[in-house]
Design a protein around this motif. Sequence first.
Motif, PDB file in Angstrom:
ATOM      1  N   ALA A 195      38.274  71.333  24.208  1.00 32.23           N
ATOM      2  CA  ALA A 195      39.697  71.380  23.873  1.00 32.23           C
ATOM      3  C   ALA A 195      40.038  72.607  23.032  1.00 32.23           C
ATOM      4  N   ASN A 196      39.112  72.996  22.138  1.00 30.96           N
ATOM      5  CA  ASN A 196      39.402  74.137  21.262  1.00 30.96           C
ATOM      6  C   ASN A 196      39.232  75.485  21.957  1.00 30.96           C
ATOM      7  N   GLU A 197      38.837  75.467  23.239  1.00 29.31           N
ATOM      8  CA  GLU A 197      38.696  76.716  23.978  1.00 29.31           C
ATOM      9  C   GLU A 197      39.886  76.988  24.898  1.00 29.31           C
ATOM     10  N   VAL A 198      40.768  76.000  25.058  1.00 32.46           N
ATOM     11  CA  VAL A 198      41.895  76.166  25.974  1.00 32.46           C
ATOM     12  C   VAL A 198      42.845  77.252  25.475  1.00 32.46           C
ATOM     13  N   GLU A 199      43.211  77.208  24.205  1.00 27.55           N
ATOM     14  CA  GLU A 199      44.128  78.231  23.681  1.00 27.55           C
ATOM     15  C   GLU A 199      43.524  79.631  23.763  1.00 27.55           C
ATOM     16  N   PRO A 200      42.264  79.854  23.299  1.00 26.32           N
ATOM     17  CA  PRO A 200      41.685  81.205  23.459  1.00 26.32           C
ATOM     18  C   PRO A 200      41.614  81.654  24.911  1.00 26.32           C
ATOM     19  N   TYR A 201      41.345  80.716  25.823  1.00 28.73           N
ATOM     20  CA  TYR A 201      41.281  81.053  27.250  1.00 28.73           C
ATOM     21  C   TYR A 201      42.620  81.562  27.758  1.00 28.73           C
ATOM     22  N   ILE A 202      43.684  80.819  27.455  1.00 31.11           N
ATOM     23  CA  ILE A 202      45.021  81.196  27.939  1.00 31.11           C
ATOM     24  C   ILE A 202      45.485  82.488  27.278  1.00 31.11           C
ATOM     25  N   VAL A 203      45.265  82.600  25.970  1.00 30.56           N
ATOM     26  CA  VAL A 203      45.668  83.823  25.260  1.00 30.56           C
ATOM     27  C   VAL A 203      44.900  85.029  25.796  1.00 30.56           C
ATOM     28  N   HIS A 204      43.616  84.838  26.109  1.00 34.36           N
ATOM     29  CA  HIS A 204      42.800  85.938  26.655  1.00 34.36           C
ATOM     30  C   HIS A 204      43.359  86.409  27.998  1.00 34.36           C
TER      31      HIS A 204
END
Length: 379
Positions: A195-204
């Motif tokens: 769950a904590n990787e979804v935001e970095p993934y989308i922002v990346h």
Amino acid sequence: MYDQFYQLTGRPFQLTPDPDYYFESATHRKALSYLGYGLAQGEGFIVITGEVGAGKSTLVSHLMQSVDKFRLTAATIVTSQLDGLDMVHMTAESFGIDTRGLDKASTLKSIENFLHAEARSGRRCLLIVDEAQNLSVDALEELRMLSNFQLGSSALLQIFLLGQPEFRDLVREAPELEQLRQRVIATHHLDPMDANEVEPYIVHRLGRAGWNGRPQITPDAYAALFAETAGVPRKLNTLMNRVMLMGAVEQVDVLDSEMVAAVIADMAGKPFEYGAPMSSHAPVEKEFLKPVAVATVKESSVEPMAEPVAEPIVQPAAEPVASPLSNADVDVLVLRVASLEQRVAEQEAALRRVLSMMIDWMDRESSLESRFIQNSRAA
């Protein structure tokens, strides 16, 4: 088309694997380590499995960008239902070997000659087989036989097998694949992102497409995205594509959980409401839906009655008579009609802008396709 509305330089959530958008989650980092180890060994099989859309193809494409093309000759097969003979011919063709008119034995000899020639030129050969869960046991056995080609004590061909979870089970359990199992030097299963990787993934991915902070994505939107997709990259891309599209259509700069929920309902074919400004799905006040017997109301055409009528006079043969409206009622209706007309005008303007962006996008795609065809013919 949302890339134009949000002034992006590319399409960050396209479904086609693109190594330029590769995001290294914890599970992808481990898989890349195994692939790097396998390349260093220069022999045997590396098996990478994962759910549909887990990012297996993107991972390998990213790895291929980092290798020295002058020292490694790589070929890729995306399989369907291949038997042993099909696999031999597909392998030859993927390395550019002409197999027209050749039987199986002659094709195998041509592959061996090619591998020897590459080795004498200082290049190793790698075969990447995607969608390996579709392979028959005969096809896998042919791959094992191809891995037997050697020059002295060095293997001439290394093979990466990418497949869905059932392929991992097949390799692990099938009695007929014991010899292949003995040649597997590394395996890894790609898990979904946390769950904590979804935001970095989308922002990346947005950042790779020139994102300047518009649209803004709220924390509750990230939570809703993970809840719906369970962190599977392709599912995230599909859902974000639709969310960004709705954001462009609705002309909004903030994507929140309410919009994500509306998109999820829309994709499931369920009715939904979304209260963004200029939204064609904004909730309509119930009073707007009350039946009115007068088709068009103008303030100047209605005069106040001198006194209320105690009981209406009903004549059986007459048409229904509309209840008289006071000046206050007329004012309210006029304002509501004006408000509805303004909304319709705004929606029409938004649709025209969306249509214009779609036409521009189609023109750009057509131009890119034309240039690709011209370059291909020139090559």
